[in-house]
Scaffold this motif. Sequence first.
Motif, PDB file in Angstrom:
ATOM      1  N   LEU A 251      79.141   8.281  -0.319  1.00  0.00           N
ATOM      2  CA  LEU A 251      80.495   8.792  -0.515  1.00  0.00           C
ATOM      3  C   LEU A 251      80.734  10.012   0.360  1.00  0.00           C
ATOM      4  CD1 LEU A 251      81.738   7.341  -3.280  1.00  0.00           C
ATOM      5  CD2 LEU A 251      82.606   9.657  -3.476  1.00  0.00           C
ATOM      6  N   SER A 252      79.731  10.849   0.474  1.00  0.00           N
ATOM      7  CA  SER A 252      79.831  12.037   1.322  1.00  0.00           C
ATOM      8  C   SER A 252      80.027  11.627   2.786  1.00  0.00           C
ATOM      9  CB  SER A 252      78.570  12.881   1.163  1.00  0.00           C
ATOM     10  OG  SER A 252      78.606  13.987   2.012  1.00  0.00           O
ATOM     11  N   GLU A 253      79.286  10.606   3.223  1.00  0.00           N
ATOM     12  CA  GLU A 253      79.425  10.098   4.588  1.00  0.00           C
ATOM     13  C   GLU A 253      80.826   9.534   4.810  1.00  0.00           C
ATOM     14  OE1 GLU A 253      76.358   7.361   5.804  1.00  0.00           O
ATOM     15  OE2 GLU A 253      74.804   8.588   4.873  1.00  0.00           O
ATOM     16  N   VAL A 254      81.317   8.776   3.846  1.00  0.00           N
ATOM     17  CA  VAL A 254      82.657   8.190   3.950  1.00  0.00           C
ATOM     18  C   VAL A 254      83.700   9.302   4.027  1.00  0.00           C
ATOM     19  CG1 VAL A 254      84.400   6.867   2.681  1.00  0.00           C
ATOM     20  CG2 VAL A 254      82.068   5.996   2.852  1.00  0.00           C
ATOM     21  N   LYS A 255      83.513  10.329   3.196  1.00  0.00           N
ATOM     22  CA  LYS A 255      84.443  11.457   3.197  1.00  0.00           C
ATOM     23  C   LYS A 255      84.447  12.139   4.561  1.00  0.00           C
ATOM     24  CE  LYS A 255      85.596  15.515   0.433  1.00  0.00           C
ATOM     25  NZ  LYS A 255      85.170  16.383  -0.675  1.00  0.00           N
ATOM     26  N   SER A 256      83.269  12.316   5.129  1.00  0.00           N
ATOM     27  CA  SER A 256      83.156  12.930   6.453  1.00  0.00           C
ATOM     28  C   SER A 256      83.844  12.068   7.516  1.00  0.00           C
ATOM     29  CB  SER A 256      81.681  13.113   6.797  1.00  0.00           C
ATOM     30  OG  SER A 256      81.532  13.561   8.109  1.00  0.00           O
TER      31      SER A 256
ATOM     32  N   VAL B  11      87.161  12.762  10.039  1.00  0.00           N
ATOM     33  CA  VAL B  11      87.223  12.512  11.483  1.00  0.00           C
ATOM     34  C   VAL B  11      88.404  11.603  11.806  1.00  0.00           C
ATOM     35  CG1 VAL B  11      86.018  11.397  13.410  1.00  0.00           C
ATOM     36  CG2 VAL B  11      84.758  12.894  11.864  1.00  0.00           C
ATOM     37  N   MET B  12      88.582  10.561  11.005  1.00  0.00           N
ATOM     38  CA  MET B  12      89.700   9.626  11.229  1.00  0.00           C
ATOM     39  C   MET B  12      91.039  10.338  11.079  1.00  0.00           C
ATOM     40  SD  MET B  12      88.242   6.239   9.291  1.00  0.00           S
ATOM     41  CE  MET B  12      89.606   5.171   9.621  1.00  0.00           C
ATOM     42  N   LYS B  13      91.138  11.228  10.092  1.00  0.00           N
ATOM     43  CA  LYS B  13      92.381  11.978   9.888  1.00  0.00           C
ATOM     44  C   LYS B  13      92.671  12.853  11.106  1.00  0.00           C
ATOM     45  CE  LYS B  13      94.699  15.133   6.669  1.00  0.00           C
ATOM     46  NZ  LYS B  13      95.409  15.825   7.683  1.00  0.00           N
ATOM     47  N   ALA B  14      91.629  13.496  11.622  1.00  0.00           N
ATOM     48  CA  ALA B  14      91.800  14.337  12.816  1.00  0.00           C
ATOM     49  C   ALA B  14      92.261  13.475  13.996  1.00  0.00           C
ATOM     50  CB  ALA B  14      90.500  15.061  13.150  1.00  0.00           C
ATOM     51  N   ASP B  15      91.663  12.286  14.149  1.00  0.00           N
ATOM     52  CA  ASP B  15      92.063  11.376  15.228  1.00  0.00           C
ATOM     53  C   ASP B  15      93.515  10.944  15.065  1.00  0.00           C
ATOM     54  OD1 ASP B  15      89.547  11.538  16.321  1.00  0.00           O
ATOM     55  OD2 ASP B  15      88.874   9.585  15.567  1.00  0.00           O
ATOM     56  N   ILE B  16      93.903  10.626  13.844  1.00  0.00           N
ATOM     57  CA  ILE B  16      95.287  10.196  13.578  1.00  0.00           C
ATOM     58  C   ILE B  16      96.255  11.332  13.884  1.00  0.00           C
ATOM     59  CG2 ILE B  16      96.899   9.577  11.731  1.00  0.00           C
ATOM     60  CD1 ILE B  16      94.604   7.854  10.549  1.00  0.00           C
ATOM     61  N   ASP B  17      95.890  12.550  13.483  1.00  0.00           N
ATOM     62  CA  ASP B  17      96.745  13.706  13.776  1.00  0.00           C
ATOM     63  C   ASP B  17      96.896  13.894  15.284  1.00  0.00           C
ATOM     64  OD1 ASP B  17      97.133  14.176  11.089  1.00  0.00           O
ATOM     65  OD2 ASP B  17      95.641  15.788  10.952  1.00  0.00           O
TER      66      ASP B  17
END
Length: 113
Positions: free
Chosen positions: A36-41, A45-51
């Motif tokens: 879960l921690s890995e998924v959260k991390s 990263v995906m959120k930063a890429d989307i932004d």
Amino acid sequence: MGSVKSDLSEVKSELGSVKSDLSEVKSELGSVKSELSEVKSELGVMKADIDSIKEDTKLIPLIQQAVSEVNAEVIATRDTLERIDKTLTVHDATLDMLARRSIDQEAALKRIK
């Protein structure tokens, strides 16, 4: 009394089994927490890429406008060059005609002398 000992031994055995199962569940829960921690991390990263993509996407209308303006300038420049080319062609013909007249006039002057 033997039956109580036997029952107590059975309860102890079952308790040991429950403890073992509980230990296994704890271990699996730790593994799930880690995943879960890995998924959260990765989501971060995906959120930063989307932004970043959203920011880049905001530039598209400006880029389209710049391309449109450059196209208009290219078309205007091409039209101007075509007009210049036509004018030069006319001037070239005029200069050629004037040069022939000059040669004819020089020849006529030589004949007169």
